[in-house]
Design an enzyme around this catalytic site. Structure first.
Site, PDB file in Angstrom:
ATOM      1  N   GLY A 150      16.194  35.161  65.381  1.00 48.09           N
ATOM      2  CA  GLY A 150      17.494  35.608  65.896  1.00 48.09           C
ATOM      3  C   GLY A 150      17.964  36.930  65.324  1.00 48.09           C
TER       4      GLY A 150
ATOM      5  CG  HIS B 239      16.162  52.428  59.734  1.00 44.71           C
ATOM      6  ND1 HIS B 239      17.208  51.862  60.419  1.00 44.71           N
ATOM      7  CD2 HIS B 239      15.036  52.075  60.396  1.00 44.71           C
ATOM      8  CE1 HIS B 239      16.736  51.195  61.466  1.00 44.71           C
ATOM      9  NE2 HIS B 239      15.410  51.322  61.479  1.00 44.71           N
TER      10      HIS B 239
ATOM     11  CB  CYS C 247      19.964  52.328  63.213  1.00 44.05           C
ATOM     12  SG  CYS C 247      20.181  50.910  62.137  1.00 44.05           S
TER      13      CYS C 247
ATOM     14  CB  THR D  42      21.218  40.635  66.754  1.00 36.99           C
ATOM     15  OG1 THR D  42      22.044  40.627  65.584  1.00 36.99           O
ATOM     16  CG2 THR D  42      21.116  39.226  67.326  1.00 36.99           C
TER      17      THR D  42
ATOM     18  CG  ASP E   5      28.541  39.106  60.233  1.00 38.37           C
ATOM     19  OD1 ASP E   5      27.315  39.229  60.056  1.00 38.37           O
ATOM     20  OD2 ASP E   5      29.056  38.983  61.371  1.00 38.37           O
TER      21      ASP E   5
ATOM     22  CG  HIS F 259      23.183  37.198  57.297  1.00 40.64           C
ATOM     23  ND1 HIS F 259      24.160  37.587  58.194  1.00 40.64           N
ATOM     24  CD2 HIS F 259      22.001  37.465  57.898  1.00 40.64           C
ATOM     25  CE1 HIS F 259      23.582  38.054  59.295  1.00 40.64           C
ATOM     26  NE2 HIS F 259      22.272  38.002  59.141  1.00 40.64           N
TER      27      HIS F 259
ATOM     28  CG  ASN G 111      18.419  35.583  60.630  1.00 36.89           C
ATOM     29  OD1 ASN G 111      18.003  34.502  60.225  1.00 36.89           O
ATOM     30  ND2 ASN G 111      19.709  35.823  60.835  1.00 36.89           N
TER      31      ASN G 111
ATOM     32  CG  HIS H  36      19.324  49.063  58.739  1.00 36.84           C
ATOM     33  ND1 HIS H  36      19.592  50.420  58.691  1.00 36.84           N
ATOM     34  CD2 HIS H  36      19.387  48.622  57.454  1.00 36.84           C
ATOM     35  CE1 HIS H  36      19.801  50.786  57.432  1.00 36.84           C
ATOM     36  NE2 HIS H  36      19.685  49.699  56.661  1.00 36.84           N
TER      37      HIS H  36
ATOM     38  CG  HIS I 196      20.822  42.482  58.341  1.00 38.84           C
ATOM     39  ND1 HIS I 196      20.070  43.045  59.350  1.00 38.84           N
ATOM     40  CD2 HIS I 196      21.245  41.286  58.804  1.00 38.84           C
ATOM     41  CE1 HIS I 196      20.061  42.228  60.388  1.00 38.84           C
ATOM     42  NE2 HIS I 196      20.750  41.138  60.088  1.00 38.84           N
TER      43      HIS I 196
HETATM   44  P1  5GP Z   1      21.249  39.228  62.493  1.00 41.73           P
HETATM   45  O1  5GP Z   1      21.713  38.415  63.683  1.00 41.73           O
HETATM   46  O2  5GP Z   1      20.439  40.422  62.931  1.00 41.73           O
HETATM   47  O3  5GP Z   1      20.609  38.441  61.394  1.00 41.73           O
HETATM   48  O4  5GP Z   1      22.583  39.777  61.842  1.00 41.73           O
HETATM   49  C1  5GP Z   1      23.330  40.825  62.374  1.00 41.73           C
HETATM   50  C2  5GP Z   1      24.760  40.589  61.953  1.00 41.73           C
HETATM   51  O5  5GP Z   1      25.484  41.763  62.134  1.00 41.73           O
HETATM   52  C3  5GP Z   1      25.450  39.490  62.783  1.00 41.73           C
HETATM   53  O6  5GP Z   1      25.874  38.448  61.926  1.00 41.73           O
HETATM   54  C4  5GP Z   1      26.622  40.234  63.435  1.00 41.73           C
HETATM   55  O7  5GP Z   1      27.794  39.457  63.509  1.00 41.73           O
HETATM   56  C5  5GP Z   1      26.785  41.445  62.522  1.00 41.73           C
HETATM   57  N1  5GP Z   1      27.314  42.600  63.224  1.00 41.73           N
HETATM   58  C6  5GP Z   1      26.889  43.095  64.426  1.00 41.73           C
HETATM   59  N2  5GP Z   1      27.601  44.194  64.739  1.00 41.73           N
HETATM   60  C7  5GP Z   1      28.485  44.401  63.718  1.00 41.73           C
HETATM   61  C8  5GP Z   1      29.488  45.387  63.471  1.00 41.73           C
HETATM   62  O8  5GP Z   1      29.713  46.312  64.234  1.00 41.73           O
HETATM   63  N3  5GP Z   1      30.199  45.264  62.322  1.00 41.73           N
HETATM   64  C9  5GP Z   1      29.976  44.256  61.422  1.00 41.73           C
HETATM   65  N4  5GP Z   1      30.738  44.227  60.333  1.00 41.73           N
HETATM   66  N5  5GP Z   1      29.031  43.313  61.619  1.00 41.73           N
HETATM   67  C10 5GP Z   1      28.304  43.385  62.753  1.00 41.73           C
HETATM   68 ZN    ZN Z   2      19.256  51.777  60.225  1.00 41.99          ZN
END
Ligand code: 5GP
Ligand code: ZN
Length: 113
Positions: A93, A46, A4, A95, A30, A102, A87, A98, A100
């Site tokens: 969306g 996790h 992860c 991605t 981010d 924002h 999300n 785990h 989280h």
């Molecule tokens: P999601 O799209 O799942 O809501 O948010 C995942 C977030 O993780 C995205 O905004 C993406 O830019 C951020 N992200 C993905 N990989 C990394 C990384 O390696 N480092 C950091 N700091 N953010 C990441």
């Molecule tokens: Zn995790």
């Protein structure tokens, strides 16, 4: 979870720009900011998504919300305001699986919903 991305960030195996950390929570900038201040806040345990919150693990989510005032103050958006976004799943969306939250602050163009 050994594969992860956010577990690896929490363990320091992948570098990140930390803005806040306590026993239960890790928060970092981010990598692709969607606002002038864009912080990702994760529990150190996790949990895949909001679908997986249970009475047994919800204290990790509570700890995130308790950390939000500190994080908002640290990045200087506590007075002007910010948005907290989670999300859940593919239609939202998500991605990284785990859970989280924002924190989006700075010059935001009004409400998005
Ligand atoms: P999601 O799209 O799942 O809501 O948010 C995942 C977030 O993780 C995205 O905004 C993406 O830019 C951020 N992200 C993905 N990989 C990394 C990384 O390696 N480092 C950091 N700091 N953010 C990441
Ligand atoms: Zn995790």
């Amino acid at each position: 979870m050994s594969d992860c991305l956010f577990c690896k960030i929490i363990k320091g195996e992948i570098p990140s720009t930390k803005v806040y950390e306590n026993e239960k929570v890790y928060a970092f900038r981010d990598i692709v900011p969607q606002a002038p201040e864009h912080i990702v806040i994760v529990p150190k345990t996790h949990i895949e998504s909001a679908n997986d919150i249970t009475p047994e693990n919800s204290s990790a989510v509570a700890a995130i919300y308790e950390s939000i005032p500190h994080i908002a103050k640290t990045v200087g958006v506590d007075r002007d305001g910010y948005r907290i976004v989670n999300n859940c799943g593919k239609n939202a969306g998500q991605t990284v699986f785990h859970i989280h939250f924002h924190l989006l602050g700075g010059c935001m163009g009004g409400k998005m919903y």
